[in-house]
Design an enzyme around this catalytic site. Structure first.
Site, mmCIF file in Angstrom:
data_model
loop_
_atom_site.group_PDB
_atom_site.id
_atom_site.type_symbol
_atom_site.label_atom_id
_atom_site.label_comp_id
_atom_site.label_asym_id
_atom_site.label_seq_id
_atom_site.Cartn_x
_atom_site.Cartn_y
_atom_site.Cartn_z
ATOM 1 N N ARG A 66 -5.860 12.911 -21.467
ATOM 2 C CA ARG A 66 -6.958 12.681 -20.542
ATOM 3 C C ARG A 66 -6.616 11.578 -19.549
ATOM 4 O O ARG A 66 -5.713 10.783 -19.765
ATOM 5 C CB ARG A 66 -8.234 12.310 -21.306
ATOM 6 N N LYS A 214 -13.714 17.064 -23.765
ATOM 7 C CA LYS A 214 -14.328 15.757 -23.922
ATOM 8 C C LYS A 214 -15.358 15.498 -22.817
ATOM 9 O O LYS A 214 -16.263 14.679 -22.979
ATOM 10 C CB LYS A 214 -13.261 14.655 -23.961
ATOM 11 N N HIS A 233 -18.561 10.843 -32.428
ATOM 12 C CA HIS A 233 -17.143 11.203 -32.311
ATOM 13 C C HIS A 233 -16.555 11.195 -33.722
ATOM 14 O O HIS A 233 -15.980 10.197 -34.162
ATOM 15 C CB HIS A 233 -16.419 10.213 -31.405
ATOM 16 N N SER A 251 -8.579 8.500 -31.439
ATOM 17 C CA SER A 251 -7.476 9.452 -31.435
ATOM 18 C C SER A 251 -6.344 8.979 -32.354
ATOM 19 O O SER A 251 -5.940 7.821 -32.308
ATOM 20 C CB SER A 251 -6.960 9.582 -29.999
ATOM 21 N N LYS A 255 -9.048 12.085 -38.026
ATOM 22 C CA LYS A 255 -10.262 12.925 -38.110
ATOM 23 C C LYS A 255 -9.910 14.378 -38.441
ATOM 24 O O LYS A 255 -10.459 14.970 -39.362
ATOM 25 C CB LYS A 255 -11.042 12.906 -36.774
ATOM 26 N N THR A 256 -8.982 14.932 -37.657
ATOM 27 C CA THR A 256 -8.637 16.346 -37.835
ATOM 28 C C THR A 256 -7.880 16.554 -39.151
ATOM 29 O O THR A 256 -8.218 17.430 -39.946
ATOM 30 C CB THR A 256 -7.790 16.831 -36.633
ATOM 31 N N ASP A 270 -14.116 17.079 -34.622
ATOM 32 C CA ASP A 270 -14.118 16.036 -33.576
ATOM 33 C C ASP A 270 -15.463 15.598 -32.996
ATOM 34 O O ASP A 270 -15.611 14.447 -32.624
ATOM 35 C CB ASP A 270 -13.235 16.505 -32.414
ATOM 36 N N ARG A 334 -0.054 19.398 -28.940
ATOM 37 C CA ARG A 334 -1.330 19.844 -29.529
ATOM 38 C C ARG A 334 -1.352 21.331 -29.803
ATOM 39 O O ARG A 334 -0.582 22.098 -29.234
ATOM 40 C CB ARG A 334 -2.471 19.576 -28.533
HETATM 41 N N1 LIG Z 1 -2.287 8.261 -43.924
HETATM 42 C C1 LIG Z 1 -2.532 9.112 -42.940
HETATM 43 N N2 LIG Z 1 -3.781 9.625 -42.764
HETATM 44 C C2 LIG Z 1 -4.052 10.472 -41.743
HETATM 45 N N3 LIG Z 1 -3.130 10.890 -40.841
HETATM 46 C C3 LIG Z 1 -1.865 10.428 -40.959
HETATM 47 C C4 LIG Z 1 -1.526 9.522 -42.011
HETATM 48 N N4 LIG Z 1 -0.204 9.252 -41.889
HETATM 49 C C5 LIG Z 1 0.240 9.936 -40.820
HETATM 50 N N5 LIG Z 1 -0.737 10.657 -40.245
HETATM 51 C C6 LIG Z 1 -0.600 11.488 -39.016
HETATM 52 O O1 LIG Z 1 -1.445 10.889 -38.039
HETATM 53 C C7 LIG Z 1 -2.023 11.869 -37.203
HETATM 54 C C8 LIG Z 1 -3.544 11.842 -37.288
HETATM 55 O O2 LIG Z 1 -4.015 12.593 -36.203
HETATM 56 P P1 LIG Z 1 -5.355 13.420 -36.156
HETATM 57 O O3 LIG Z 1 -5.763 13.846 -37.516
HETATM 58 O O4 LIG Z 1 -5.159 14.472 -35.118
HETATM 59 O O5 LIG Z 1 -6.324 12.302 -35.605
HETATM 60 P P2 LIG Z 1 -7.647 12.464 -34.759
HETATM 61 O O6 LIG Z 1 -8.187 13.828 -35.028
HETATM 62 O O7 LIG Z 1 -8.527 11.366 -35.277
HETATM 63 O O8 LIG Z 1 -7.243 12.248 -33.330
HETATM 64 C C9 LIG Z 1 -1.499 13.215 -37.661
HETATM 65 O O9 LIG Z 1 -0.403 13.540 -36.842
HETATM 66 C C10 LIG Z 1 -1.075 12.927 -39.113
HETATM 67 O O10 LIG Z 1 -0.025 13.756 -39.535
HETATM 68 C C1 LIG Z 2 -8.771 15.609 -27.599
HETATM 69 C C2 LIG Z 2 -8.978 14.356 -27.833
HETATM 70 O O1 LIG Z 2 -9.349 13.919 -29.097
HETATM 71 P P1 LIG Z 2 -8.580 13.405 -30.396
HETATM 72 O O2 LIG Z 2 -7.324 12.754 -29.951
HETATM 73 O O3 LIG Z 2 -9.551 12.444 -31.012
HETATM 74 O O4 LIG Z 2 -8.330 14.593 -31.311
HETATM 75 C C3 LIG Z 2 -8.950 13.439 -26.697
HETATM 76 O O5 LIG Z 2 -9.334 12.301 -26.894
HETATM 77 O O6 LIG Z 2 -8.566 13.850 -25.598
HETATM 78 MN MN LIG Z 3 -8.655 15.367 -33.672
#
Ligand SMILES: Nc1ncnc2c1ncn2[C@@H]1O[C@H](COP(=O)(O)OP(=O)(O)O)[C@@H](O)[C@H]1O
Ligand SMILES: C=C(OP(=O)(O)O)C(=O)O
Ligand SMILES: [Mn+2]
Length: 541
Positions: A66, A214, A233, A251, A255-256, A270, A334
């Site tokens: 973004r 977003k 969020h 980010s 979360k995911t 999200d 992504r």
């Molecule tokens: N202990 C951990 N807990 C969660 N994610 C982790 C951890 N260690 C490494 N990671 C990595 O960190 C990233 C977390 O990203 P994601 O789940 O997409 O976050 P969000 O959805 O909050 O943006 C992933 O690439 C995951 O593989």
């Molecule tokens: C898609 C997004 O969310 P996140 O990195 O939390 O998954 C973003 O912030 O652009």
């Molecule tokens: Mn996410």
């Protein structure tokens, strides 16, 4: 649900100022999009590449994330006294523009979209009929239509038939940009602009699909809290007993990853609301990071990457072979996929009852935060408003050391109203439903390594099955966090972060440094009694 709906409904775009359209591809099916994305006649970033997993990969061009510096909202009688405007005291991304500037941006966008073949996708934002937005996306790039089809809630044939007038329009003119930006006092040629009176979002200069995702989230963040509904969020999932958990975090905090748990039904990864009936998803899909993705660590996300999923900026060789380890285009590689690519999801509608567990995820690169802390109600408010995580060295230009990021409500970039409004709505719901909060550090500790996904998942299990409540606890100083001394299947040595340092004094020094940053950040919330009283719940020096 028929996710392949392709009604040949005749719609006119002239009322939006878009003229002489040669063809409208309305709510294209996945098959149509697949063929179009791989059409050899397409050039540049419009053309996708088929990967070995059956998903098409696209390159999103100059923007692979973004562009918050280019976000604007028209300041008028609707928004003047409602929006949390950017100020010196509390800098944020809600920068005002005039109606004049808006008109110029709109003219630029509709000119770009006129005289050509366009995609129009009608979809919902919000799982609940009474609060969802009917959104119309207008764009010229096939994979952008695919992205919004994946990420927003796909209407059934019948819902599409009765869609009626949309509540919100997104016009994506990604191929154009605003040359006259300097005269209008804007940041660059790129624009992501909102008009809440006209109910339109305009995009130019960036192809990144996340601006649409977003962007609508910030609109839900405007409309819902004003109706007394928490807008969050966070990711969310549901256990076998119907118990609901929400996971807030910026980010990269997990979360995911952590909400995608084969033991629990996924509600969403999200963006969620929490109303008098419970927690509901705004979206119809997930947007997972793929950097270093492995089948072993994240089997469900890996399995979701198949036909109809859309990879972005991933390295795929001439034979379609994927290299998830390669971050040469961006670390923010992504994949978007419709939520039904995950097996264990809440069906048919992504919603459930009230949350009883609220988890704040933080990826602390300072190695200070314990991997899990039980928060008091006052700490919950303090840490929600603080919204702490850390940016890593090298992830942004000029960042050579981990930098603390305080992002109010774990989503400052998407807040349309003042942060305290989101805090009030969340706390109200938490009190009504006896929910408890925990802070989980998915980042680093004194070993210099990131806490393993395996340990974090076991910590989450202990929170969700309640076993953390039976564990003995101690209090970690400076932050006064109450932490368990042992948990099932978690390496006991990591639970008190001081034990991960050769010399606990090193932790103390880092903790004091981080504490002073929290205290400094919190000053913006202390101009009223409520805010002042929360200071005692924060770190103490
Ligand atoms: N202990 C951990 N807990 C969660 N994610 C982790 C951890 N260690 C490494 N990671 C990595 O960190 C990233 C977390 O990203 P994601 O789940 O997409 O976050 P969000 O959805 O909050 O943006 C992933 O690439 C995951 O593989
Ligand atoms: C898609 C997004 O969310 P996140 O990195 O939390 O998954 C973003 O912030 O652009
Ligand atoms: Mn996410």
């Amino acid at each position: 649900m028929d996710t392949n709906a392709q009604t040949t409904k005749s719609i006119s775009l002239e009322k939006y100022g878009i003229v002489n359209v040669s063809e409208i591809i309305y709510n294209p099916s996945y098959d149509y999009l697949y063929n179009e994305e791989l059409n050899p006649a397409l050039e540049g970033f419009e053309r996708g590449q088929l990967s070995e997993l059956g998903a098409v990969n696209v390159m999103t061009g100059e923007f692979t994330g973004r562009s918050p510096k280019d976000k604007y909202i028209v300041k008028d009688s609707v928004t003047e006294n409602t929006i949390w405007w950017n100020s010196d005291k509390a800098a944020n991304d809600n920068k005002p523009i005039s109606q004049d500037t808006w008109n110029a941006l709109k003219e630029t966008t509709v000119k770009q979209l006129s005289n050509k073949k366009l995609y129009v996708v009608d979809a919902f934002c919000g799982a609940n009929e009474n609060t969802r937005l009917k959104v119309r996306f207008i764009m010229e790039v096939a994979w952008q239509a695919h992205f919004v089809k994946n990420m927003f809630i796909r209407p059934t044939e019948a819902e599409l038939e009765n869609f009626g007038e949309p509540d919100f329009i997104v016009m994506n003119g990604s191929k154009t940009s605003f040359k006259d930006y300097a005269a209008h006092g804007l940041n660059s040629e790129v624009y992501v602009a909102f008009n809440l009176t006209e109910k339109i979002q305009l995009i130019g200069g960036t192809w990144y699909g996340g601006e649409m995702k977003k962007g609508l989230f910030s609109m839900m963040n405007y409309y819902l809290p004003l109706q007394g509904i928490a807008s969050m969020h966070c990711s969310a999932n549901k256990g076998k007993d119907g118990d609901v958990a929400v996971f807030f975090g910026l980010s990269g905090t997990g979360k995911t990853t952590l909400s995608t748990d084969p033991k629990r039904e996924l509600i969403g990864d999200d963006e969620h609301g929490w109303d008098n009936d419970g927690v509901f998803n705004f979206e119809g899909g997930c947007y997972a990071k793929t950097i270093d993705l492995s089948k072993e660590n994240e089997p469900d996300i890996f399995g979701a990457i198949k036909r109809d999923a859309l990879l972005e900026n991933v390295t795929v060789d001439a034979n379609g072979k994927i290299d998830f380890k390669d971050g040469s285009v961006t670390q923010n590689t992504r994949v978007s996929y419709p939520i039904n690519h995950i097996e264990n999801i809440v069906r048919p509608v992504s919603k459930a009852g009230h949350a009883t567990k609220v988890i704040f995820l933080t990826a602390d690169a300072f190695g200070v935060m314990p991997p899990v802390s039980k928060l008091t109600p006052e700490q919950t408010k303090y840490y929600f408003l603080s919204g702490f995580t850390a940016k890593l060295a090298g992830t942004e230009r000029g960042v050579t050391q981990p930098e603390p990021t305080f992002s109010a409500c774990f989503g400052k970039a998407f807040l349309s109203l003042h942060p305290t409004k989101y805090g009030e709505e969340l706390v109200k719901k938490m009190e009504q439903h006896n929910a408890t909060a925990y802070m989980v550090n998915t980042g680093w500790n004194g070993t210099g390594k990131r806490i393993s996904i395996k340990d974090t998942r076991a910590i989450i299990d202990a929170i969700l099955d309640g076993s953390i409540e039976n564990a003995e606890t101690k209090t970690v100083p400076v932050f006064n966090f109450v932490v368990p001394t042992a948990l099932p299947n978690v390496d006991t040595n990591i639970l008190d972060p001081r034990n991960t340092y050769a010399d606990a004094a090193e932790w103390q020094t880092k903790a004091e440094d981080l504490a002073s940053r929290f205290i400094k950040n919190f000053v913006q919330y202390t101009d009223n009694e409520e805010g002042k009283s929360l200071v005692a719940a924060g770190p103490q020096l």
